[in-house]
Design an enzyme around this catalytic site. Structure first.
Site, PDB file in Angstrom:
ATOM      1  N   CYS A   1       8.363   2.181   4.433  1.00  0.00           N
ATOM      2  CA  CYS A   1       8.861   2.572   3.122  1.00  0.00           C
ATOM      3  C   CYS A   1       9.501   3.968   3.179  1.00  0.00           C
ATOM      4  O   CYS A   1      10.562   4.122   3.746  1.00  0.00           O
ATOM      5  CB  CYS A   1       7.766   2.454   2.062  1.00  0.00           C
ATOM      6  SG  CYS A   1       8.409   2.417   0.373  1.00  0.00           S
TER       7      CYS A   1
ATOM      8  N   HIS B   1       4.977  -2.284   2.851  1.00  0.00           N
ATOM      9  CA  HIS B   1       3.726  -1.599   3.210  1.00  0.00           C
ATOM     10  C   HIS B   1       2.743  -2.549   3.897  1.00  0.00           C
ATOM     11  O   HIS B   1       1.850  -3.091   3.249  1.00  0.00           O
ATOM     12  CB  HIS B   1       3.054  -1.045   1.947  1.00  0.00           C
ATOM     13  CG  HIS B   1       3.763   0.104   1.319  1.00  0.00           C
ATOM     14  ND1 HIS B   1       3.482   1.412   1.638  1.00  0.00           N
ATOM     15  CD2 HIS B   1       4.746   0.139   0.393  1.00  0.00           C
ATOM     16  CE1 HIS B   1       4.257   2.215   0.917  1.00  0.00           C
ATOM     17  NE2 HIS B   1       5.036   1.454   0.162  1.00  0.00           N
TER      18      HIS B   1
ATOM     19  N   GLU C   1       0.298  -1.804   5.703  1.00  0.00           N
ATOM     20  CA  GLU C   1      -1.056  -1.209   5.716  1.00  0.00           C
ATOM     21  C   GLU C   1      -1.853  -1.533   4.458  1.00  0.00           C
ATOM     22  O   GLU C   1      -3.067  -1.298   4.416  1.00  0.00           O
ATOM     23  CB  GLU C   1      -0.956   0.307   5.914  1.00  0.00           C
ATOM     24  CG  GLU C   1      -0.582   1.117   4.694  1.00  0.00           C
ATOM     25  CD  GLU C   1       0.897   1.071   4.311  1.00  0.00           C
ATOM     26  OE1 GLU C   1       1.252   1.689   3.291  1.00  0.00           O
ATOM     27  OE2 GLU C   1       1.696   0.427   5.038  1.00  0.00           O
TER      28      GLU C   1
END
Length: 195
Positions: free
Chosen positions: A79, A170, A172
């Site tokens: 991002c 994202h 994660e």
């Protein structure tokens, strides 16, 4: 065991560190130039790219990160991290690190309120990978040596430029670590060559 730094100036730092440790590697929160010493890879997480860019300059970290890049250290931007790595930012100021041969457009999937999740098929990584888009950029164009790994609605959202990996979304923020495993594979390649 790889030693992977996570730029810890803003954004989803804790989530990246937890996933790195889950995979059995050493994670380091990078807040100063000293924290960059000895890292085998560097993750630049999401957040607000302009703010992170200013903090990199204030902490005199731009040149040390570029030096790591010259040494072949793999880097993964998610991002805002993708925006930091890009050579060009559409309709914006000069690039922050300017390491990946691509152009990005900020917030191309809408504002925070427009955040969404979609499953992506990424041929070199796997199927049904949940992609979380939050004020996400997309990759407008790439250099001739850049490998496009994933698209969504005909927009490039994951690409590799040699030692650099850039992602619009994202990974994660999910329990799926396959994209991180792919990056750690890049780090392991670097370790083999450099030691």
């Amino acid at each position: 065991m790889a030693k992977i730094g996570v730029l810890a100036l803003q954004g989803a730092v804790k989530e990246h560190i937890q996933q790195i440790e889950t995979l059995g590697h050493d994670a380091v929160a990078v807040k100063t130039c000293d924290d960059l010493r000895g890292v085998d890879g560097l993750i630049l997480p999401g957040g607000e790219s302009t703010t992170i860019g200013k903090m990199l300059e204030r902490n005199d970290m731009v040149e040390p990160i570029k030096t790591l890049a010259q040494q072949g250290v793999p880097m993964f931007g998610t991002c805002a991290g993708l925006i930091l790595l890009a050579k060009n930012i559409k309709n914006s100021n000069p690039p922050h690190l300017g390491l990946m041969e691509l152009e990005v457009e900020r917030n191309s999937f809408g504002r925070q309120i427009d955040s969404f999740e979609v499953p992506l098929s990424i041929p070199s990584i796997g199927d049904e990978i949940t992609a979380v888009f939050i004020r996400a950029p997309h990759i407008v164009s790439v250099g001739e040596h850049v490998e496009i790994l994933a698209t969504y609605e005909e927009r490039i959202v994951l690409a590799r430029d040699g030692q650099f990996l850039g992602c619009s979304f994202h990974p994660e923020l999910t329990d799926d670590v396959r994209i991180l495993e792919y990056f750690i594979g890049m780090v392991n390649e670097f370790i083999k060559v450099s030691r």
